[in-house]
Design a protein around this motif. Structure first.
Motif, PDB file in Angstrom:
ATOM      1  N   VAL A   1       0.856  -1.184   0.000  1.00 32.05           N
ATOM      2  CA  VAL A   1       0.000   0.000   0.000  1.00 32.05           C
ATOM      3  C   VAL A   1       0.893   1.234   0.000  1.00 32.05           C
ATOM      4  N   VAL A   2       0.558   2.197  -0.847  1.00 35.52           N
ATOM      5  CA  VAL A   2       1.161   3.521  -0.815  1.00 35.52           C
ATOM      6  C   VAL A   2       0.027   4.494  -0.479  1.00 35.52           C
ATOM      7  N   PRO A   3       0.021   5.031   0.743  1.00 37.39           N
ATOM      8  CA  PRO A   3      -1.054   5.952   1.118  1.00 37.39           C
ATOM      9  C   PRO A   3      -1.018   7.240   0.282  1.00 37.39           C
ATOM     10  N   LYS A   4      -2.168   7.833   0.128  1.00 34.81           N
ATOM     11  CA  LYS A   4      -2.301   9.108  -0.570  1.00 34.81           C
ATOM     12  C   LYS A   4      -1.390  10.150   0.075  1.00 34.81           C
ATOM     13  N   GLY A   5      -0.652  10.884  -0.760  1.00 41.31           N
ATOM     14  CA  GLY A   5       0.161  11.998  -0.290  1.00 41.31           C
ATOM     15  C   GLY A   5       1.497  11.637   0.343  1.00 41.31           C
ATOM     16  N   VAL A   6       1.891  10.344   0.308  1.00 42.73           N
ATOM     17  CA  VAL A   6       3.159   9.922   0.908  1.00 42.73           C
ATOM     18  C   VAL A   6       4.245   9.889  -0.166  1.00 42.73           C
ATOM     19  N   SER A   7       5.411  10.441   0.156  1.00 38.21           N
ATOM     20  CA  SER A   7       6.542  10.474  -0.762  1.00 38.21           C
ATOM     21  C   SER A   7       7.042   9.046  -1.016  1.00 38.21           C
TER      22      SER A   7
END
Length: 113
Positions: free
Chosen positions: A81-87
């Motif tokens: 998972v890559v959360p929204k807004g994470v670099s």
């Protein structure tokens, strides 16, 4: 009225995005894309932040996910998972194929660049 129509997308004729991804099925609130036979690179690409959440599944190969100071190795059978807004960024280690789903759809409003 609710849209009840089924949709089918053939990956062989799917449109490609600017980064080489194939766009698969897409609905109002989520979409799928295919990264197929991505080749290894010597350098890590610059990090980016996206206005959508991404979940992915590695089909084959190996890659590193650089996520907000962490390095996660992705191999066949792994999901992430890559959360929204994470670099974040990816580095391909071995020819890599993966499917990702994004919410909201990454290609909406040209967010997928």
């Amino acid at each position: 009225m609710t849209d009840t129509s089924a949709k089918k997308v053939d990956a062989q004729s799917s449109p490609r995005g600017d980064m080489g991804q194939k766009y698969l099925a897409s609905g109002e609130s989520l979409a799928m894309r295919l990264w197929e036979q991505e080749e290894p690179a010597d350098e890590v690409k610059p990090s980016t932040k996206r206005e959508y959440e991404t979940v992915g599944y590695a089909i084959s190969g190996r890659a590193e996910l650089h996520l907000d100071g962490q390095v996660i190795v992705l191999e066949s059978g792994d999901s992430w998972v890559v959360p929204k807004g994470v670099s974040h960024t990816y580095k391909i280690l071995e020819t890599f194929t993966a499917v990702e789903a994004t919410s909201p759809p990454a290609q909406a409003h040209r967010q997928d660049r």
